[in-house]
Design a protein around this motif. Sequence first.
Motif, short mmCIF file in Angstrom:
data_model
loop_
_atom_site.label_atom_id
_atom_site.label_comp_id
_atom_site.label_asym_id
_atom_site.label_seq_id
_atom_site.Cartn_x
_atom_site.Cartn_y
_atom_site.Cartn_z
N VAL A 139 0.83 -1.20 0.07
CA VAL A 139 0.04 0.02 0.04
C VAL A 139 0.93 1.15 -0.02
N ALA A 140 1.94 1.35 0.77
CA ALA A 140 2.79 2.49 0.69
C ALA A 140 3.41 2.64 -0.63
N ARG A 141 3.84 1.50 -1.51
CA ARG A 141 4.16 1.97 -2.79
C ARG A 141 3.34 2.30 -3.56
N TRP A 142 1.88 2.16 -3.33
CA TRP A 142 0.95 2.93 -4.20
C TRP A 142 0.85 4.55 -3.97
N LEU A 143 0.84 4.57 -2.53
CA LEU A 143 0.44 6.17 -1.97
C LEU A 143 1.92 7.06 -1.89
N CYS A 144 2.96 6.41 -1.72
CA CYS A 144 4.12 7.49 -1.93
C CYS A 144 4.49 8.09 -3.23
N PRO A 145 4.03 7.40 -4.34
CA PRO A 145 4.37 8.40 -5.67
C PRO A 145 3.37 9.53 -5.73
N LEU A 146 2.24 9.63 -5.02
CA LEU A 146 1.21 10.56 -4.67
C LEU A 146 1.83 11.53 -3.95
#
Length: 305
Positions: free
Chosen positions: A92-99
Motif C-alpha cells: 500500500v505504501a508503494r501505491w501512496l508514496c508516488p502521490l
Amino acid sequence: MKAMNTGSQTPLRDGQVIELWRGMAPGSEASPARPTIVERSPTPFRPDRALTGILTPSLTVVLPERPNGVAVIVAPGGSYARIVLDKEGYEVARWLCPLGVTVFLLTYRLPAEGHQNGADVPVQDGQRAVRMVRAHAAQWGLDPGRIGFLGFSAAGHLGASLVANFDRSLVPAADDIDRTSARPDFAVLAYPVVSMEADVAHMDSRMNLIGANPSSEMVKRHSPDRHVSSSAPPVFIVTADDDAVVPAENSVRLYLAMRRAGVAAELHVFKDGGHGFSLEHGAGLPVAGWPRLCEAWMVRIGMLA
C-alpha cells in the motif's frame, strides 16, 4: 502512568519506527504476548508475513520522494488475530508514496492477547497514532488538517471505530499528545468489518474482539455504524459483492449510517473480488481500479492536489 513517548525530535527518516507509547502500552503490563512474525508465503520472492504478540504498537515511516504534506496511517487487517504486514502494508505504501503521501504503517495491539480492556486496545492505538502524527505535524513537515487513516478488513473496523468514536475517552490523558484531536481528516476502508451483529459480522473478528457470547451492549458499543455522528470525517469504502468472509452488508451499513448523519461518503461495491483483494490480488478484475477511484476522491475532498 509514565510520560508518553513524544516520538522523534528530528525530521522523519524513511524506515523509522516510532513507538506510540513509552515502552509497553498502557493496560498491557500483564499480557503474556510476545512479538512473533510468521512467514506464510509458499513463494520465496513474494513475502506474506503475519505479526502477533504486539506489546509496543508503533508507526513505521515510509517517505515519498516528493512529500506534499499529506499523511496516511495504514493499518493492515488479520481478523484481530494477527497483522498482515505485506499485502496490506508495504504494498500500500508503494501505491501512496508516488502521490506524495507520507505513509505511517501501524502495528496495533490485538484484543485477545491478554490486555486490560482488550476490546478497546486497537482503537486506543488508532487514536494515539492519529494524535501522534498530528502533534508532530509541523516538526515532520505535514499538514495537521490532511491526516488520513486507511484500514483493511478487521483494521477497517478499527478505522470505522475512529470515524465514529474518535472522541471516545479510552485512557486517561497523560501528555500533550493525548490531548490532541484523534479525528482523522478522512478515512479509506477496504472490505471492512463493521457490525458486530451476528447476522452480518465476521465471526472470527467478533470472537477475537468481544468474545463468544458478548452482551447486547458490547455488540452495540463495538458496532461503529451505530455511533456515526455529524462530526465524522468523509469516508471512502470499497468492497466486493462476492466477499464470502466479510459480507458487503458491513460496508453498506456504514455508508447508510454516514448518509443518515449527513456526512460525505463514497461506497463502491464490485461484483467480483472476494475478500482481501488489496492492490494486486484483484488483477484482471474491475476491482483492481479502486485505487484510482480513491485517488480521484481524495482530490475531490481536498486531500490531494
